[in-house]
Motif scaffolding. Structure first.
Motif, PDB file in Angstrom:
ATOM      1  N   ALA A   1       0.885  -1.106   0.038  1.00  0.00           N
ATOM      2  CA  ALA A   1       0.062  -0.197  -0.013  1.00  0.00           C
ATOM      3  C   ALA A   1       1.021   1.150   0.047  1.00  0.00           C
ATOM      4  CB  ALA A   1      -0.955  -0.065   1.280  1.00  0.00           C
ATOM      5  N   GLY A   2       0.539   2.085  -0.578  1.00  0.00           N
ATOM      6  CA  GLY A   2       1.070   3.509  -0.734  1.00  0.00           C
ATOM      7  C   GLY A   2       0.798   4.442   0.575  1.00  0.00           C
ATOM      8  N   VAL A   3       1.045   5.634   0.396  1.00  0.00           N
ATOM      9  CA  VAL A   3       0.648   6.547   1.290  1.00  0.00           C
ATOM     10  C   VAL A   3      -0.433   7.069   1.384  1.00  0.00           C
ATOM     11  CG1 VAL A   3       1.709   8.763   2.235  1.00  0.00           C
ATOM     12  CG2 VAL A   3       3.341   7.510   1.678  1.00  0.00           C
ATOM     13  N   THR A   4      -1.229   6.944   2.218  1.00  0.00           N
ATOM     14  CA  THR A   4      -2.609   7.349   2.235  1.00  0.00           C
ATOM     15  C   THR A   4      -3.098   8.602   3.062  1.00  0.00           C
ATOM     16  OG1 THR A   4      -3.182   5.004   2.137  1.00  0.00           O
ATOM     17  CG2 THR A   4      -4.976   6.491   2.635  1.00  0.00           C
ATOM     18  N   GLN A   5      -3.676   9.381   2.239  1.00  0.00           N
ATOM     19  CA  GLN A   5      -4.064  10.871   3.016  1.00  0.00           C
ATOM     20  C   GLN A   5      -5.392  10.809   3.155  1.00  0.00           C
ATOM     21  OE1 GLN A   5      -0.738  13.486   1.069  1.00  0.00           O
ATOM     22  NE2 GLN A   5      -1.801  14.348   3.009  1.00  0.00           N
ATOM     23  N   PHE A   6      -6.197  11.324   4.252  1.00  0.00           N
ATOM     24  CA  PHE A   6      -7.460  11.663   4.294  1.00  0.00           C
ATOM     25  C   PHE A   6      -7.652  12.557   5.183  1.00  0.00           C
ATOM     26  CE2 PHE A   6      -8.216   8.819   7.990  1.00  0.00           C
ATOM     27  CZ  PHE A   6      -7.439   7.749   7.613  1.00  0.00           C
ATOM     28  N   PRO A   7      -9.082  13.458   5.023  1.00  0.00           N
ATOM     29  CA  PRO A   7      -9.897  13.429   3.790  1.00  0.00           C
ATOM     30  C   PRO A   7      -9.188  13.846   2.415  1.00  0.00           C
ATOM     31  CG  PRO A   7     -10.228  15.438   4.982  1.00  0.00           C
ATOM     32  CD  PRO A   7      -9.176  14.714   5.778  1.00  0.00           C
TER      33      PRO A   7
ATOM     34  N   ARG B   1      -4.914  13.790   8.196  1.00  0.00           N
ATOM     35  CA  ARG B   1      -4.189  12.285   8.579  1.00  0.00           C
ATOM     36  C   ARG B   1      -3.412  11.761   7.566  1.00  0.00           C
ATOM     37  NH1 ARG B   1      -6.179   7.154  12.136  1.00  0.00           N
ATOM     38  NH2 ARG B   1      -4.820   5.357  11.106  1.00  0.00           N
ATOM     39  N   CYS B   2      -2.281  11.061   7.932  1.00  0.00           N
ATOM     40  CA  CYS B   2      -1.520  10.637   6.767  1.00  0.00           C
ATOM     41  C   CYS B   2      -1.075   9.108   7.268  1.00  0.00           C
ATOM     42  CB  CYS B   2      -0.358  11.285   6.589  1.00  0.00           C
ATOM     43  SG  CYS B   2       1.084  10.522   5.634  1.00  0.00           S
ATOM     44  N   ASP B   3      -1.076   8.239   6.532  1.00  0.00           N
ATOM     45  CA  ASP B   3      -0.773   6.681   6.898  1.00  0.00           C
ATOM     46  C   ASP B   3       0.452   6.502   6.057  1.00  0.00           C
ATOM     47  OD1 ASP B   3      -3.573   4.705   8.478  1.00  0.00           O
ATOM     48  OD2 ASP B   3      -3.256   6.928   8.271  1.00  0.00           O
TER      49      ASP B   3
END
Lengths: 114, 114
Positions: B2-8, B22-24
């Motif tokens: 999985a890549g870097v995930t940002q939300f919203p 948020r950043c995963d």
């Protein structure tokens, strides 16, 4: 202070035509040099980078860039653009007193004419 | 992986409200970075985490911005209270410890303060 200049805010190119995006950096020492692309709805993707050695760098998606020390330039080129190349392109340099911090240009938006 | 995930991906808030981004990062990446691009200008560095520690927060604009990285995993960036000039795109990136400038960027959070 270090800075990066991308003189063209927008560039329009016909599909199949060649492309050159300009990038100049300030400061005397040669920094690490990068080109990133951001397609709509996507993250920033690294196209290519230059740390040392051969001044002509090959990247992904058929892009290349040439480092010219005498001109403090790192221009991005592609011999034949495709509609999928429509995106925003960013030139960046590594900050000289850091091994991770990037200093960015303002970006060039590439528009492809059919 | 999985890549870097940002939300919203997008957030519209009123001036004076609070927003948390948020950043995963990619699993196993100790380094986490925040950058932002304000209203078509250059992308600028905000801060750098190594695991849960703030290594460099020299780019944080003022004390209305608070970044945390719980347990060295995901990170949050809180803006409280938000001002109009905070509008822009906030990018998160992560990298391995030994990978010089080896960023993987998320797709960003577009924040609009009205």
């Amino acid at each position: 202070a270090q800075s990066v200049t991308q003189p063209d805010i927008h560039i329009t190119v016909s599909e199949g035509a060649s492309l050159e995006l300009r990038c100049n950096y300030s400061y005397g020492a040669t920094p690490y040099l990068f080109w990133y692309v951001q397609s709509p709805g996507q993250g920033l993707q690294l196209l290519l980078k230059y740390f040392s050695g051969d001044t002509l760098v090959q990247g992904i998606k058929g892009f290349e860039a040439e480092f010219k020390r005498s001109q403090s330039s790192f221009n991005l080129r592609k011999p034949s653009v495709h509609w999928s190349d429509a995106a925003e392109y960013f030139c960046a340099v590594g900050r000289l007193d850091s091994n991770y911090q990037l200093i960015w240009g303002a970006g060039t938006k590439l528009i492809i004419k059919p | 992986e999985a890549g870097v995930t940002q939300f919203p991906s997008h957030s519209v808030i009123e001036k004076g409200q609070t927003v948390t981004l948020r950043c995963d990062p990619i699993s196993g990446h100790d380094n986490l970075y925040w950058y932002r691009r304000v209203m078509g200008k250059e992308i600028k560095f905000l801060l750098h985490f190594v695991k849960e520690s703030k290594q460099d927060e020299s780019g944080m604009p003022n004390n209305r911005f608070l970044a945390e990285r719980t347990g060295g995993t995901y990170s949050t960036l809180k803006v409280q209270p938000a001002e109009l000039e905070d509008s822009g795109v906030y990018f998160c990136a992560s990298s391995q410890g030994t990978d010089l400038y080896g960023y993987t960027f998320g797709s960003g959070t577009r924040l609009t303060v009205v």
